[in-house]
Design an enzyme around this catalytic site. Structure first.
Site, mmCIF file in Angstrom:
data_model
loop_
_atom_site.group_PDB
_atom_site.id
_atom_site.type_symbol
_atom_site.label_atom_id
_atom_site.label_comp_id
_atom_site.label_asym_id
_atom_site.label_seq_id
_atom_site.Cartn_x
_atom_site.Cartn_y
_atom_site.Cartn_z
ATOM 1 N N PHE A 164 4.054 -11.864 2.879
ATOM 2 C CA PHE A 164 4.020 -10.786 1.885
ATOM 3 C C PHE A 164 5.343 -10.031 2.003
ATOM 4 O O PHE A 164 5.576 -9.335 2.992
ATOM 5 C CB PHE A 164 2.834 -9.876 2.189
ATOM 6 C CG PHE A 164 2.560 -8.789 1.187
ATOM 7 C CD1 PHE A 164 1.872 -9.058 0.016
ATOM 8 C CD2 PHE A 164 2.955 -7.476 1.442
ATOM 9 C CE1 PHE A 164 1.569 -8.043 -0.884
ATOM 10 C CE2 PHE A 164 2.661 -6.459 0.554
ATOM 11 C CZ PHE A 164 1.974 -6.736 -0.619
ATOM 12 N N LEU B 12 7.387 -7.258 0.698
ATOM 13 C CA LEU B 12 7.474 -6.027 -0.086
ATOM 14 C C LEU B 12 8.562 -5.095 0.442
ATOM 15 O O LEU B 12 9.423 -4.632 -0.307
ATOM 16 C CB LEU B 12 6.119 -5.308 -0.069
ATOM 17 C CG LEU B 12 6.011 -3.982 -0.817
ATOM 18 C CD1 LEU B 12 6.266 -4.184 -2.319
ATOM 19 C CD2 LEU B 12 4.639 -3.344 -0.605
ATOM 20 N N GLY C 256 10.744 1.281 2.398
ATOM 21 C CA GLY C 256 9.618 0.929 3.237
ATOM 22 C C GLY C 256 8.379 1.645 2.748
ATOM 23 O O GLY C 256 7.546 1.102 2.030
ATOM 24 N N ILE D 91 9.508 -8.272 7.376
ATOM 25 C CA ILE D 91 8.545 -9.138 6.708
ATOM 26 C C ILE D 91 7.846 -10.019 7.744
ATOM 27 O O ILE D 91 8.491 -10.833 8.421
ATOM 28 C CB ILE D 91 9.243 -10.025 5.644
ATOM 29 C CG1 ILE D 91 10.051 -9.159 4.670
ATOM 30 C CG2 ILE D 91 8.215 -10.871 4.914
ATOM 31 C CD1 ILE D 91 9.268 -8.075 3.967
ATOM 32 N N ARG E 155 -5.939 -2.580 3.597
ATOM 33 C CA ARG E 155 -5.819 -1.356 4.392
ATOM 34 C C ARG E 155 -7.074 -1.054 5.214
ATOM 35 O O ARG E 155 -6.962 -0.736 6.404
ATOM 36 C CB ARG E 155 -5.442 -0.179 3.481
ATOM 37 C CG ARG E 155 -3.943 -0.091 3.249
ATOM 38 C CD ARG E 155 -3.567 0.982 2.259
ATOM 39 N NE ARG E 155 -2.110 1.057 2.147
ATOM 40 C CZ ARG E 155 -1.464 1.542 1.087
ATOM 41 N NH1 ARG E 155 -2.166 1.992 0.048
ATOM 42 N NH2 ARG E 155 -0.154 1.583 1.064
ATOM 43 N N ARG F 116 -13.792 1.591 40.091
ATOM 44 C CA ARG F 116 -12.628 2.052 40.867
ATOM 45 C C ARG F 116 -13.005 3.260 41.715
ATOM 46 O O ARG F 116 -13.484 4.272 41.202
ATOM 47 C CB ARG F 116 -11.493 2.430 39.905
ATOM 48 C CG ARG F 116 -10.252 3.013 40.555
ATOM 49 C CD ARG F 116 -9.483 1.955 41.354
ATOM 50 N NE ARG F 116 -8.095 2.341 41.522
ATOM 51 C CZ ARG F 116 -7.634 3.113 42.506
ATOM 52 N NH1 ARG F 116 -8.483 3.603 43.399
ATOM 53 N NH2 ARG F 116 -6.355 3.403 42.591
ATOM 54 N N GLU G 129 1.969 -1.483 6.161
ATOM 55 C CA GLU G 129 1.038 -1.335 5.033
ATOM 56 C C GLU G 129 0.797 0.131 4.689
ATOM 57 O O GLU G 129 -0.296 0.529 4.283
ATOM 58 C CB GLU G 129 -0.280 -2.074 5.310
ATOM 59 C CG GLU G 129 -0.096 -3.578 5.364
ATOM 60 C CD GLU G 129 -1.398 -4.338 5.450
ATOM 61 O OE1 GLU G 129 -2.373 -3.937 4.772
ATOM 62 O OE2 GLU G 129 -1.446 -5.342 6.179
ATOM 63 N N GLU H 159 1.769 8.869 7.373
ATOM 64 C CA GLU H 159 2.191 9.940 6.457
ATOM 65 C C GLU H 159 1.943 9.547 5.005
ATOM 66 O O GLU H 159 1.567 10.383 4.170
ATOM 67 C CB GLU H 159 3.666 10.257 6.690
ATOM 68 C CG GLU H 159 3.974 10.908 8.033
ATOM 69 C CD GLU H 159 3.905 9.943 9.208
ATOM 70 O OE1 GLU H 159 3.822 10.404 10.360
ATOM 71 O OE2 GLU H 159 3.930 8.697 8.979
#
Length: 381
Positions: free
Chosen positions: A115, A117, A123, A156, A239, A264, A360, A364
């Protein structure tokens, strides 16, 4: 799935997938070279019918598949997901000829898809793509002409080793996203070259250079100027499943931490006897469960065809990837120096978990999508 609880059959299937990932797929992954496409691993995913399920299932089953594989073998999960991401635009928008030529090989694990893009300057802002598709009547005179692709793609997955790329380029039918078209570009096209990138995560990632690469109408995925919609349709499906990948890693880190802290010894007891440790593990478990519920709520919304899928998908990816980072980081802290040794599960997960917060759509960007969708429903005076 009722009330976000899995049925008995689904739980059994997930258990089988986790075992399969650990026993059959992990040995193949360990034989692979970091940063390179692992074709034997892909072939095994095809032989087991798991690649077929990526294309035959809905979002819910895709999430179950990705979470379960991620728990047992992150490399297998990623190989499967990258095949789906690269080839889903062909399934969704490709011609019958394109689907018949390429998808059987993808499903069998013989053909590697990618893919394409992201670009060096585009980006997170995917609508700012600069890869140009310049009209050229000489490319395919019988079909009325074609285009030549010029520019670069970067970060990519599966590049430069993929057999074909789903490429998004600017054909100029309109400004911004309205002028982007999607193309299926075989790797052997003249003018197409690439180079691997040395990244923190062990996945195959590279850059691509397009030096007048010829593409014709038969290479289009969908209609000219509608490529951005092809990209978004793909991302809306994947997503939430990126969130499932993150949840799988978080659950693996959590289970490892439970086992380690219960055994532990320290300060006259086990680590689990310390309230500070027990409370931190409780927080890790609670956040993981919350993220998992949100992921499957988004997947269910996608399968129902709900109108709020972009918001739900963004929420699921945001919370799950941020949660996985939190859980893996605290798992490393509770294990101490042993988790920093090369080859330790948590050392591996620590490198794996960082990238999903970026690809993807970075966290943000997900917050921006969520806010935009929320405010779209507000009536102002």
């Amino acid at each position: 799935m009722t009330g976000f609880a899995l049925g008995v059959d689904q739980e059994e299937w997930c258990g089988q997938l986790r075992a399969l990932a650990a026993e059959r797929l992990r040995p193949l992954a360990e034989k692979g070279e970091p940063g390179r496409v692992n074709r034997p691993l892909l072939a095994a995913l095809g032989e087991l019918g798991l690649l077929e399920r990526v294309f035959a299932s809905g979002a819910l089953e895709l999430c179950l598949l990705r979470e379960s594989l991620a728990y047992g073998c992150t490399e297998a999960e990623t190989a499967l997901a990258l095949q789906g991401l690269g080839a889903y635009p062909v399934l969704r928008a490709g011609s019958e000829e394109q689907r018949e030529r390429w998808l059987p090989g993808v499903r069998a694990g013989r053909v590697v898809a990618a893919f394409a893009l992201s670009e060096p300057g585009a980006g997170s802002d995917a609508a700012a793509l600069a890869l140009s598709a310049t009209a050229d009547p000489a490319v395919d005179p019988a079909a009325g002409g074609g285009w030549r692709l010029s520019g670069e793609k970067c970060w990519i997955s599966n590049a430069p080793e993929a057999d074909f790329y789903t490429v998004f380029a600017r054909t100029g039918e309109g400004p911004g996203a309205k002028g982007v078209s999607a193309f299926l570009v075989p790797a052997d096209r003249p003018g197409l070259s690439g180079a691997p990138l040395d990244m923190l995560s062990p996945h195959p990632i590279g850059s691509l250079t397009f030096d007048g690469v010829p593409v014709g109408p038969r290479d289009l995925l969908g209609e000219p100027g509608r490529g951005f919609r092809v990209a978004m349709d793909t991302l809306n499906l994947f997503r939430p499943s990126v969130g499932a990948f993150a949840v799988g890693m978080a659950r693996a880190a959590l289970d490892a931490t439970l086992a380690y802290t219960a055994e532990r010894t320290a300060f006259g007891g086990t680590l689990s006897d310390l309230q500070a440790v027990a409370h931190r593990v409780a927080e890790m478990a609670t956040r993981t469960e919350a993220a998992r519920l949100l992921v499957y709520a988004a997947a269910g919304a996608y399968d129902r065809g709900a109108g709020d899928v972009p918001r739900r998908a963004a929420m699921a990816k945001l919370l799950a990837t941020e949660t996985a980072q939190y859980v893996v980081d605290h798992a490393v802290q509770l294990h101490g120096a042993v988790a920093l040794q090369r080859g330790h599960l948590l050392e591996h997960l620590y490198r794996e978990v960082r990238a999903p917060r970026i690809y993807e759509g970075a966290s943000e960007v997900q917050r921006t999508i969520i806010a935009k969708e929320l405010y779209a429903g507000v009536v102002t005076r």
